[in-house]
Scaffold this active site. Sequence first.
Site, PDB file in Angstrom:
ATOM      1  N   ARG A  45     -22.411 111.987  10.971  1.00 14.62           N
ATOM      2  CA  ARG A  45     -22.406 110.565  10.598  1.00 14.62           C
ATOM      3  C   ARG A  45     -22.409 109.720  11.868  1.00 14.62           C
ATOM      4  O   ARG A  45     -23.117 108.726  11.983  1.00 14.62           O
ATOM      5  CB  ARG A  45     -21.189 110.211   9.725  1.00 14.62           C
ATOM      6  CG  ARG A  45     -21.070 108.706   9.540  1.00 14.62           C
ATOM      7  CD  ARG A  45     -20.056 108.199   8.515  1.00 14.62           C
ATOM      8  NE  ARG A  45     -18.977 109.068   8.197  1.00 14.62           N
ATOM      9  CZ  ARG A  45     -17.894 109.285   8.955  1.00 14.62           C
ATOM     10  NH1 ARG A  45     -17.757 108.646  10.114  1.00 14.62           N
ATOM     11  NH2 ARG A  45     -16.965 110.122   8.575  1.00 14.62           N
ATOM     12  N   TYR A  97     -35.802  87.288   1.406  1.00 16.97           N
ATOM     13  CA  TYR A  97     -35.989  88.473   0.572  1.00 16.97           C
ATOM     14  C   TYR A  97     -34.888  88.511  -0.510  1.00 16.97           C
ATOM     15  O   TYR A  97     -33.705  88.313  -0.204  1.00 16.97           O
ATOM     16  CB  TYR A  97     -35.922  89.726   1.458  1.00 16.97           C
ATOM     17  CG  TYR A  97     -35.966  91.019   0.696  1.00 16.97           C
ATOM     18  CD1 TYR A  97     -37.143  91.453   0.096  1.00 16.97           C
ATOM     19  CD2 TYR A  97     -34.828  91.798   0.536  1.00 16.97           C
ATOM     20  CE1 TYR A  97     -37.187  92.626  -0.624  1.00 16.97           C
ATOM     21  CE2 TYR A  97     -34.868  92.983  -0.178  1.00 16.97           C
ATOM     22  CZ  TYR A  97     -36.052  93.392  -0.758  1.00 16.97           C
ATOM     23  OH  TYR A  97     -36.086  94.556  -1.479  1.00 16.97           O
ATOM     24  N   ASP A 169     -35.512  89.223  10.454  1.00 18.10           N
ATOM     25  CA  ASP A 169     -36.005  90.332   9.633  1.00 18.10           C
ATOM     26  C   ASP A 169     -37.498  90.457   9.942  1.00 18.10           C
ATOM     27  O   ASP A 169     -38.296  89.626   9.523  1.00 18.10           O
ATOM     28  CB  ASP A 169     -35.754  90.036   8.150  1.00 18.10           C
ATOM     29  CG  ASP A 169     -36.176  91.190   7.244  1.00 18.10           C
ATOM     30  OD1 ASP A 169     -37.073  91.960   7.633  1.00 18.10           O
ATOM     31  OD2 ASP A 169     -35.628  91.292   6.130  1.00 18.10           O
TER      32      ASP A 169
END
Length: 388
Positions: A45, A97, A169
């Site tokens: 992880r 978005y 973004d």
Amino acid sequence: MSQITETIHSLPVDPQTGAIAVPIYQTSTFVQEAPGIHKGFDYARTNNPTRKVLEDVIAKLEGGQQGIAFSSGLAAIDAVLKLLKAGDEIIAVDDIYGGAFRLFTHVYEKFGIRVKYVDTTDPANIEKALSPNTALIWIETPTNPTLKITDIEEVAIIARAYDCLLCIDNTFASPVLQRPLALGADIVVHSATKYLGGHSDLIAGLVVARNQELGERIKFIQNASGAVLSPFDSWLVLRGIETLHLRVKQHCENARRIAEWLEAHPAVEKVHYPGLPSHPGHQVARRQCSGFGGVVSFVLKDNSATAATRFASSTSYFKLAESLGGVKSLLCHPASMTHKSIPAEKRRQSGVEDGLIRLSVGLEDVRDLIQDLESAFAAVGSKVATPV
Ligand SMILES: *Cc1c(COP(=O)(O)O)cnc(C)c1O
């Protein structure tokens, strides 16, 4: 060295075996020589060698100090929001978005973070919305589905003057066409599900931080929250990145041809494509992008949901589906699909009219794509347009 050569060769040859392809390290943990003594990897992880190659490659592509890979674009966006604290405010692009809107408004407002949505095509609207609590400015450019353009450099000047973070973004442009960090942004996020992956076969997200300090904070959040990208999906994104330049170039070329053809079509009311001189953001896009992308949207002259729905069901190469950026062309009807949850009046005001169709132009021969669209126009009863 050109950026293309640099990208291709930033996927290293495996030093252990000479494998030219990056190995997929499908492992959960790493054996240590003595407690705390290891080769830079202790638990997957926290760090995984396959994921690390992707994180290094995207950092290089975007010109940042640190890349961080997540299990989806929204997980990447979520990690950036976790830099904030209760009481902070976000100023975000108004036609953001939909998934980001849901996360900001329906998850983070609960934790005391306020979001103001403004039309960022005029940066003066950002200055008006600023308060001493503004911690983050969130921009998409081009936006979905009307491809509005915001001047990143101008917004970066505002962000710096008021000491808040600027995150872009960059999903629609990809780092091939637009490099926001070089224009003054602090953070870039991607839904790598789209152009970076490029083959409609995975869900992935990436963050790139301009400097080491910010990168380490986001890396800490990645490990603490745990939404990491799997080794196999990291490998798939790397495989996508190897041909990114080539694909994006062809997406742009096909989209330009289609946008120009649509603009001359008698059954089309309006075309949204930043590469067209008629687009209000054309000049800014010319300055900050090296190409105009693979997404085109347009409004039918018969601006009704009935006509648009019939059109969207009448193509054969353009498949009816959400998402974008893959090899195969897709189309969608935002009013009844991606933007369905927005009240009709508000939706229309933002340019998502009933007769709006969005295309993700793929890599097929553009003549076949145009013929496909022409047959859909015929199906909604429009006049036949000029041949290609
Ligand atoms: C698809 C998309 C996202 C969300 O990414 P997922 O990978 O679907 O989680 C975020 N921003 C933009 C602009 C997108 O198109």
